[in-house]
Design an enzyme around this catalytic site. Structure first.
Site, mmCIF file in Angstrom:
data_model
loop_
_atom_site.group_PDB
_atom_site.id
_atom_site.type_symbol
_atom_site.label_atom_id
_atom_site.label_comp_id
_atom_site.label_asym_id
_atom_site.label_seq_id
_atom_site.Cartn_x
_atom_site.Cartn_y
_atom_site.Cartn_z
ATOM 1 N N HIS A 33 0.817 -1.225 0.000
ATOM 2 C CA HIS A 33 0.000 0.000 0.000
ATOM 3 C C HIS A 33 0.844 1.266 0.000
ATOM 4 O O HIS A 33 1.851 1.383 0.681
ATOM 5 C CB HIS A 33 -1.055 -0.010 1.112
ATOM 6 C CG HIS A 33 -0.571 0.096 2.527
ATOM 7 N ND1 HIS A 33 -0.406 1.309 3.147
ATOM 8 C CD2 HIS A 33 -0.292 -0.839 3.453
ATOM 9 C CE1 HIS A 33 -0.030 1.100 4.413
ATOM 10 N NE2 HIS A 33 0.060 -0.193 4.618
ATOM 11 N N GLU A 85 -5.293 1.646 2.144
ATOM 12 C CA GLU A 85 -5.197 0.501 3.053
ATOM 13 C C GLU A 85 -5.449 0.926 4.486
ATOM 14 O O GLU A 85 -6.134 0.253 5.244
ATOM 15 C CB GLU A 85 -3.810 -0.148 2.928
ATOM 16 C CG GLU A 85 -3.683 -1.498 3.653
ATOM 17 C CD GLU A 85 -3.280 -1.405 5.109
ATOM 18 O OE1 GLU A 85 -3.342 -2.433 5.807
ATOM 19 O OE2 GLU A 85 -2.904 -0.310 5.591
ATOM 20 N N ASP A 95 3.628 -5.990 3.696
ATOM 21 C CA ASP A 95 3.333 -4.928 4.650
ATOM 22 C C ASP A 95 4.319 -5.053 5.804
ATOM 23 O O ASP A 95 5.144 -5.961 5.809
ATOM 24 C CB ASP A 95 1.874 -5.025 5.136
ATOM 25 C CG ASP A 95 1.285 -3.663 5.509
ATOM 26 O OD1 ASP A 95 2.039 -2.789 5.979
ATOM 27 O OD2 ASP A 95 0.063 -3.481 5.355
#
Ligand code: CO
Ligand code: ZN
Length: 332
Positions: A62, A194, A217
């Protein structure tokens, strides 16, 4: 990791819903290595590298960062704000912010009688140096989003910056695109929104319809003083996620990633995140269900001004992404 690429991608302005500048920076880096790079309707940046197998692997990282959105401006020119993503009021106070147009400001709070640890966003305001409402309105409008200003703190192999979540993963995917070779079609998706509820990844995955998604992530660690028990430590390798609040990763996907790591002598850690969701779950629940897993970068102090990662983990994550796309057999 190309340090210039990392610094450019991590430091560009891009709160949730306002990711275009970040998207442009990433696009410039990945375009030479891809067949096609475009934004979808929501702003997700999709970079495609064509293969021959007829199978598609999607990576998702993201682009958005947390921020503060202006909801009111008072007569003295102070700005009142609401959080965009998980912003702590206490950790906002005393920090410097910046708007997309370059307007700078500082964060303080109003109710000096309340205990500092008890303040809420109701008491937090931004001071952009204006004396009147009119003066403030020349620089900032309701709905504008400020992000926190932060520098890179280089501490040997460890590097802190406000926006490691999740630009470090965007940098990892961008770096991996340079040298990866795959028989599969690779869709590198730099997702939007996100931090406000994994809103961007699902629509992108719906259209791409990948055979496998691997999100990237950051994840929390248990290696700081008095930390709660957590298995993951900084510097011990990227993680292969088993669970977070949004997803339980299928065993076949975990084994696929671990197997690719093992073949390439990349140390990885198993990860169960106590709290917090990721794009992994948003993709998993798209269409009739999509095989979805996640590689995380161990990170100290997530959602603070000093999100800290270890460059050994970052470099290993680049290698792991490349290792995954070299596999012929995808999980079922
Ligand atoms: Co986050
Ligand atoms: Zn994140």
């Amino acid at each position: 990791m190309d340090m210039q690429l990392m610094q450019d991608i991590v430091s560009v302005y891009g709160p949730s819903g306002r990711e275009q500048a970040a998207s442009d920076v990433i696009k410039a880096y990945v375009e030479p290595y891809c067949d096609e790079v475009y934004n979808d309707v929501l702003g997700n940046l999709i970079a495609v590298k064509k293969g021959t197998s007829g199978k598609k692997i999607m990576f998702s990282a993201h682009m958005d960062q947390i921020g503060l959105i202006v909801l009111d401006i008072d007569e003295k020119g102070f700005l009142y704000v609401a959080p965009v993503g998980g912003v702590s009021p206490m950790l906002s106070v005393g920090h410097e912010v910046m708007f997309q147009n370059g307007t700078r400001g500082v964060v303080s709070y109003e109710n000096k009688t309340k205990k500092f640890t008890e303040i809420t966003m109701m008491e937090v305001f931004l001071d952009i140096g204006s004396s009147t409402k009119e003066e403030a309105e020349e620089k900032v409008s309701i709905g504008d989003i400020a992000v926190f200003v932060s520098n890179f703190v280089m501490m040997g192999k460890k590097v802190a910056h406000r926006t490691q979540d999740d630009r470090i993963a965007c940098a990892i995917v961008a770096e991996a695109l340079k040298t990866m070779k795959s028989e599969h079609d690779i869709y590198a998706v730099f997702t939007v929104q996100e931090e406000v509820g994994t809103r961007g990844a699902g629509p992108a995955a719906y259209v791409i319809e990948p055979d496998l998604n691997i999100s990237l992530d950051v994840c929390s660690v248990g290696d700081t003083p008095e930390s709660v028990r957590e298995h993951v430590k900084l510097g011990c390798g990227p993680t292969v996620k088993a669970k977070d609040s949004s997803v339980i990763v299928p065993m076949s996907v975990r084994e696929f990633i671990k197997n690719a790591a093992k073949k390439n002598n990349i140390a990885v850690q198993d990860e169960v995140l106590r709290a917090g969701g990721t794009d992994t779950g948003a993709v998993q629940r798209t269409r009739g269900g999509i095989l979805s897993g996640c590689i995380s970068i161990p990170c100290r102090y997530i959602h603070t001004p000093v999100e800290t990662v270890d460059m050994d983990d970052v470099d290993a994550a680049v290698k792991l992404v490349i290792a995954c796309v070299e596999e012929s057999e995808l999980p079922k």
